[in-house]
Design an enzyme around this catalytic site. Structure first.
Site, PDB file in Angstrom:
ATOM      1  N   PRO A   1       0.841  -1.200   0.000  1.00 21.34           N
ATOM      2  CA  PRO A   1       0.000   0.000   0.000  1.00 21.34           C
ATOM      3  C   PRO A   1       0.875   1.248   0.000  1.00 21.34           C
ATOM      4  CG  PRO A   1      -0.711  -1.550   1.709  1.00 21.34           C
ATOM      5  CD  PRO A   1       0.594  -2.060   1.185  1.00 21.34           C
TER       6      PRO A   1
ATOM      7  N   TYR B   1      -4.091   4.135   1.268  1.00 20.02           N
ATOM      8  CA  TYR B   1      -4.898   4.120   2.486  1.00 20.02           C
ATOM      9  C   TYR B   1      -6.361   4.390   2.168  1.00 20.02           C
ATOM     10  CZ  TYR B   1      -4.182   9.309   3.046  1.00 20.02           C
ATOM     11  OH  TYR B   1      -4.129  10.674   2.891  1.00 20.02           O
TER      12      TYR B   1
ATOM     13  N   GLU C   1      -5.726  -1.592   2.115  1.00 19.38           N
ATOM     14  CA  GLU C   1      -5.249  -1.073   3.391  1.00 19.38           C
ATOM     15  C   GLU C   1      -6.370  -0.260   4.048  1.00 19.38           C
ATOM     16  OE1 GLU C   1      -1.147   1.020   4.715  1.00 19.38           O
ATOM     17  OE2 GLU C   1      -2.402   2.249   3.436  1.00 19.38           O
TER      18      GLU C   1
ATOM     19  N   TYR D   1      -1.163   6.581  13.068  1.00 16.99           N
ATOM     20  CA  TYR D   1      -2.606   6.451  12.910  1.00 16.99           C
ATOM     21  C   TYR D   1      -3.218   5.695  14.103  1.00 16.99           C
ATOM     22  CZ  TYR D   1      -1.492   8.213   8.267  1.00 16.99           C
ATOM     23  OH  TYR D   1      -1.038   8.994   7.227  1.00 16.99           O
TER      24      TYR D   1
ATOM     25  N   ALA E   1       7.098   0.044  -2.921  1.00 19.91           N
ATOM     26  CA  ALA E   1       6.225   1.141  -3.340  1.00 19.91           C
ATOM     27  C   ALA E   1       6.978   1.852  -4.459  1.00 19.91           C
ATOM     28  CB  ALA E   1       5.915   2.071  -2.178  1.00 19.91           C
ATOM     29  N   ARG E   2       8.067   2.550  -4.089  1.00 13.80           N
ATOM     30  CA  ARG E   2       8.771   3.348  -5.095  1.00 13.80           C
ATOM     31  C   ARG E   2       9.321   2.531  -6.272  1.00 13.80           C
ATOM     32  NH1 ARG E   2      12.444   6.737  -1.075  1.00 13.80           N
ATOM     33  NH2 ARG E   2      12.230   4.803   0.101  1.00 13.80           N
TER      34      ARG E   2
ATOM     35  N   CYS F   1      14.377   3.033  -9.430  1.00 10.64           N
ATOM     36  CA  CYS F   1      14.007   4.193  -8.624  1.00 10.64           C
ATOM     37  C   CYS F   1      15.288   4.911  -8.191  1.00 10.64           C
ATOM     38  CB  CYS F   1      13.233   3.695  -7.406  1.00 10.64           C
ATOM     39  SG  CYS F   1      13.059   4.927  -6.112  1.00 10.64           S
TER      40      CYS F   1
ATOM     41  N   CYS G   1      14.360   9.891  -5.155  1.00 10.17           N
ATOM     42  CA  CYS G   1      14.249  11.363  -5.052  1.00 10.17           C
ATOM     43  C   CYS G   1      12.997  11.797  -4.295  1.00 10.17           C
ATOM     44  CB  CYS G   1      14.222  11.976  -6.451  1.00 10.17           C
ATOM     45  SG  CYS G   1      12.808  11.418  -7.438  1.00 10.17           S
TER      46      CYS G   1
ATOM     47  N   ASP H   1      13.607  22.232 -19.576  1.00  9.69           N
ATOM     48  CA  ASP H   1      13.993  23.500 -18.951  1.00  9.69           C
ATOM     49  C   ASP H   1      14.063  24.634 -19.966  1.00  9.69           C
ATOM     50  OD1 ASP H   1      14.181  22.378 -16.428  1.00  9.69           O
ATOM     51  OD2 ASP H   1      16.260  21.768 -16.719  1.00  9.69           O
TER      52      ASP H   1
HETATM   53  P1  ADP Z   1      16.824  19.622 -19.365  1.00 10.71           P
HETATM   54  O1  ADP Z   1      16.700  19.432 -17.886  1.00 10.71           O
HETATM   55  O2  ADP Z   1      15.711  20.454 -19.926  1.00 10.71           O
HETATM   56  O3  ADP Z   1      17.040  18.363 -20.107  1.00 10.71           O
HETATM   57  P2  ADP Z   1      19.673  20.317 -19.224  1.00 10.71           P
HETATM   58  O4  ADP Z   1      20.199  21.635 -18.810  1.00 10.71           O
HETATM   59  O5  ADP Z   1      19.873  19.177 -18.316  1.00 10.71           O
HETATM   60  O6  ADP Z   1      18.130  20.559 -19.585  1.00 10.71           O
HETATM   61  O7  ADP Z   1      20.286  19.900 -20.614  1.00 10.71           O
HETATM   62  C1  ADP Z   1      20.413  20.811 -21.673  1.00 10.71           C
HETATM   63  C2  ADP Z   1      21.548  20.330 -22.557  1.00 10.71           C
HETATM   64  O8  ADP Z   1      21.512  21.066 -23.757  1.00 10.71           O
HETATM   65  C3  ADP Z   1      22.928  20.528 -21.963  1.00 10.71           C
HETATM   66  O9  ADP Z   1      23.601  19.287 -21.952  1.00 10.71           O
HETATM   67  C4  ADP Z   1      23.607  21.523 -22.918  1.00 10.71           C
HETATM   68  O10 ADP Z   1      24.983  21.233 -23.081  1.00 10.71           O
HETATM   69  C5  ADP Z   1      22.864  21.270 -24.202  1.00 10.71           C
HETATM   70  N1  ADP Z   1      22.873  22.398 -25.146  1.00 10.71           N
HETATM   71  C6  ADP Z   1      22.607  23.693 -24.857  1.00 10.71           C
HETATM   72  N2  ADP Z   1      22.707  24.456 -25.981  1.00 10.71           N
HETATM   73  C7  ADP Z   1      23.035  23.616 -26.994  1.00 10.71           C
HETATM   74  C8  ADP Z   1      23.267  23.782 -28.393  1.00 10.71           C
HETATM   75  N3  ADP Z   1      23.168  24.975 -28.975  1.00 10.71           N
HETATM   76  N4  ADP Z   1      23.570  22.682 -29.124  1.00 10.71           N
HETATM   77  C9  ADP Z   1      23.658  21.462 -28.543  1.00 10.71           C
HETATM   78  N5  ADP Z   1      23.446  21.260 -27.223  1.00 10.71           N
HETATM   79  C10 ADP Z   1      23.135  22.298 -26.452  1.00 10.71           C
HETATM   80 FE1  SF4 Z   2       9.646   8.122  -6.423  1.00 18.14          FE
HETATM   81 FE2  SF4 Z   2      11.827   9.252  -7.456  1.00 18.14          FE
HETATM   82 FE3  SF4 Z   2      11.696   6.622  -7.146  1.00 18.14          FE
HETATM   83 FE4  SF4 Z   2      10.184   7.774  -8.980  1.00 18.14          FE
HETATM   84  S1  SF4 Z   2      12.389   7.712  -8.963  1.00 18.14           S
HETATM   85  S2  SF4 Z   2       9.544   6.209  -7.555  1.00 18.14           S
HETATM   86  S3  SF4 Z   2       9.701   9.699  -7.984  1.00 18.14           S
HETATM   87  S4  SF4 Z   2      11.665   8.124  -5.534  1.00 18.14           S
END
Ligand code: ADP
Ligand code: SF4
Length: 690
Positions: free
Chosen positions: A29, A61, A104, A180, A324-325, A348, A351, A650
């Protein structure tokens, strides 16, 4: 491939009272954020684990009565007969794949606030959990249960157990853990009673015994009766009759259960993050249970290695390998071991983003497994993906978590994929972050994807290739995905609680500078308003390498958000152990002549700290210059045959690794998908019967 005979023991059936699990893999669970309001999501999520080979799959739960109301945290209910059908969806789904279904049953006692039901919470003696963190605080104190309340509780458990049997469950739980209600009766701090339910261990155990008895009476010989028991506190208590009170409790209840599900007491130790606890961290607390009972024992330990699992069986610690994880990160873990593909297990990383989803009251998310929780809603299966919808080729720029996940899923669909990475190796932010104290297990995000990509002949990865807009226009791919990541800014934090005003000058650094090898002079001030792991992990690393370090944050705690991922108590311990000075509720307002000026977040009162290097761990902005250079050149893009240009991860919206992986995966799933696949599918409670 055939299964390695070394792992045969994991596939032996295990008898649990009147039912038999087909193997030793037991999905315990765990909170998954899917309530009765999401019955289809919940059923498919657990069905996927059954399909992946788990011998037993349990619910999270399930409240037995409105006096156990954990709102706004997401819990399930079995309050009346109307709730049965919602759970039956899950048991039918789990049974389709030959697994047993466990439920559970839960009463939160004095640890819940009954915010929704507005009934007085129940507890042995009127005490409640006075948590130190806001998410769990409340202003409602519980009622001390009288004899009538105890009778009513037993009746609730019996009624819920009968409903559980009707819903098709094979294993029905009594849950005496984690603060609990039944657990509260076991511990003398909670239980100050002077009647037959308080005092001696035998008296404190009485309620749990009676709950087990009424459960058995309710389910007859159809279902097994399991006891989930937290043993950390009890094991720490000396006993006159046994090595500890935990031993005494297990011995006293040994004849009443079909299955022991044993665990620790508080979420940060029970579901401990890999940053601070290794695999198998429960063993030292629960290792004695098997020696006191002939009944099968299940326990967890973030086990992902089949050798570690076999070790638990052979050394007589566990009979069933609870997870679980590991079952979230890879619902197909048992199948992969069975098929001799243990190298394919998506391990896993510990994290605890999954547990943070529960704290956020949303369906479970996972850094490693972007499909978790999306099995029904988006029809994403962890092991199957639709074939490519066209013969298009895709260029992925950047090989961080987003780009790698995107390339992998596109490659699995059969697209021709080219990955260009500027760095001399793939991994993006993982390359630096996994070298921070405690974060090496996070490297599994990269390791797994690297290994899987190596098998795909249709994905080509080019390292040391920093692409420009003109390069991309010249490469002639059909789709271009920009996954170029993000960077940390030197902005400070305003009284409005937003990042403003860049701090220039020598001696000011960001995590990117540290990643690039910048040398910092002591004393270092780490100024953290990112609030996740980066600030405290960097502070720890700098202290370990001999620096004098202070940690400053406008928040009330270090790494304030990590209360959600169960890391915060240990972050504080780690900072303390490393001798790092902690300054909370403080904003950095200036840095000059070897000192930083701090202002109290609420009063503005100023203090000064000696500082040669200020490391600002504040906000991140997308590295989207490449996208910005290409996007306006629509004519040239079309001329080059490029039909789409998309940012992911990102580079689109900076977030945690979990967000980047999800973003990359979603792009891959949705390329050439029809409108139906793109629709936002919403689950809803089953209509009530008249
Ligand atoms: P995300 O978490 O979004 O995957 P990261 O910052 O971990 O982003 O990874 C971005 C990657 O992109 C890095 O490894 C960086 O070196 C690469 N990168 C950034 N600009 C360029 C580019 N112009 N050409 C090739 N790779 C790039
Ligand atoms: Fe949880 Fe991270 Fe494991 Fe995924 S990788 S099950 S989010 S601890």
């Amino acid at each position: 491939m055939a299964r390695n005979p070394r792992y045969d023991v994991l596939f032996e059936p295990v008898r649990i009272g009147p039912v038999t699990a087909r193997n030793r893999f037991y999905a315990v669970p765990h909170a998954a954020g899917m309530t009765n309001a999401m019955p289809h999501m919940r059923a498919r999520f657990r069905e996927t684990k059954a399909e992946g080979g788990w011998g037993v799959v349990c619910t999270g739960y399930v409240s037995i009565d409105p006096t156990a109301d954990d709102a706004p945290l997401p819990y399930a209910t079995l309050w009346d007969d109307d709730d049965i059908r919602s759970h039956a969806l899950m048991t039918e789904a789990v049974h389709r794949h030959g697994a047993l279904a466990g439920i559970e049953l839960w009463h939160g006692g004095g640890s819940v606030m009954n915010r929704l039901s507005r009934l007085p919470p129940l507890s042995p003696s009127g005490t409640s959990w006075m948590a130190t963190h806001v998410n769990f605080m409340g202003n409602q104190r519980p009622k001390a249960m009288d004899a009538e309340d105890i009778r009513a509780l037993l009746a609730m458990q019996a009624a819920a157990a009968r409903r559980a049997r009707s819903a098709g469950f094979d294993i029905v739980y009594v849950y005496a853990g984690m603060g609990y209600l039944p657990y509260e009766f076991l511990l003398p701090e909670w239980n100050l009673r002077t009647d037959a339910y308080g005092g001696s261990v035998a008296n404190r155990v009485r309620l749990v015994r009676e709950l087990l008895e009424v459960t058995r009476e309710a389910v007859g010989t159809t279902c097994a009766v399991a006891l989930r028991l937290s043993l950390e506190e009890l094991r720490a208590r000396p006993s006159e009759r046994a090595p500890s009170e935990a031993h005494e409790v297990v011995a006293l209840l040994s004849d009443t259960v079909d299955l022991w599900d044993v665990k620790l007491d508080s979420s940060p130790t029970d579901c401990a993050p890999s940053r601070f606890a290794p695999e198998g961290s429960h063993e030292k607390v629960i290792d004695f249970v098997k020696s006191l009972t002939p009944k099968p024992v299940v326990g967890v330990g973030r086990f992902t290695s089949p050798d570690a699992m076999v070790g638990q069986i052979r050394r007589g610690v566990l009979d069933l390998i609870g997870a679980a994880r590991p079952s979230i990160a890879d619902p197909f873990l048992p199948r992969k071991i069975d098929e001799g593909r243990e190298g394919d297990i998506r391990e896993c990383i510990g994290c605890n983003i999954c547990i943070s989803s529960w704290h956020d009251s949303v369906p479970v998310r996972c850094t490693q497994n972007p499909t978790i929780g999306e099995e029904w809603r988006r029809d994403w299966h962890p092991e199957r993906i639709a074939p490519a919808g066209s013969t298009a080729s895709v260029l992925v720029v950047g090989a961080g978590p987003a780009g790698l996940e995107c390339a992998l899923a596109l490659g699995q669909r059969g697209y021709e994929v080219t990955v260009a990475e500027a760095g001399d190796d793939i991994g993006g932010r993982l390359r630096f972050e996994t070298r921070l104290p405690g974060l090496s297990a996070w490297g599994r995000v990269l390791d797994w994807r690297r290994a899987q990509l190596q098998r795909l002949v249709n994905v080509n990865v080019y390292r040391g290739n920093r692409l420009t807009a003109d390069d991309i226009l010249g490469l002639g791919h059909t789709h271009v995905v920009i996954a170029t990541g993000a960077h940390w800014a030197r902005l400070l934090y305003s009284p409005l609680e937003i990042p403003v005003g860049e701090l220039e000058g020598s001696g000011v650094f960001t995590p990117d500078d540290v990643a690039a090898g910048a040398r910092l002079e002591s004393p270092v001030v780490v100024y953290d308003f990112d609030n996740y792991y980066m600030g405290s992990a960097l502070a720890e690393q700098l202290a370990q390498s001999g620096h004098v370090v202070s940690y400053v944050t406008p928040a009330g705690h270090a790494s304030a958000w990590t209360i959600m991922s169960n890391e915060q108590p240990q972050v504080h311990r780690a900072l303390f152990t490393a001798g790092i000075g902690l300054h909370t509720l403080s904003r950095v307002t200036a840095f000059a002549r070897g000192e930083v000026t701090l202002a109290n977040q609420f009063t503005g009162a100023e203090t000064r700290l000696e500082c040669a290097a200020l490391l600002i761990v504040g906000t991140r902005f997308a590295d989207d210059a490449l996208y910005a250079a290409l996007a306006p050149r629509a004519g040239e893009l079309a001329g080059a045959g490029i039909r789409s240009l998309t940012r992911i991860g990102d580079a689109l919206a900076p977030g945690a690794i979990v967000h980047a992986v999800y973003s990359g995966h979603r792009y891959a799933r949705e390329l050439d998908a029809d409108a139906a696949a793109l629709a936002y599918r919403r689950d809803a409670p089953l209509p009530r019967l008249a």
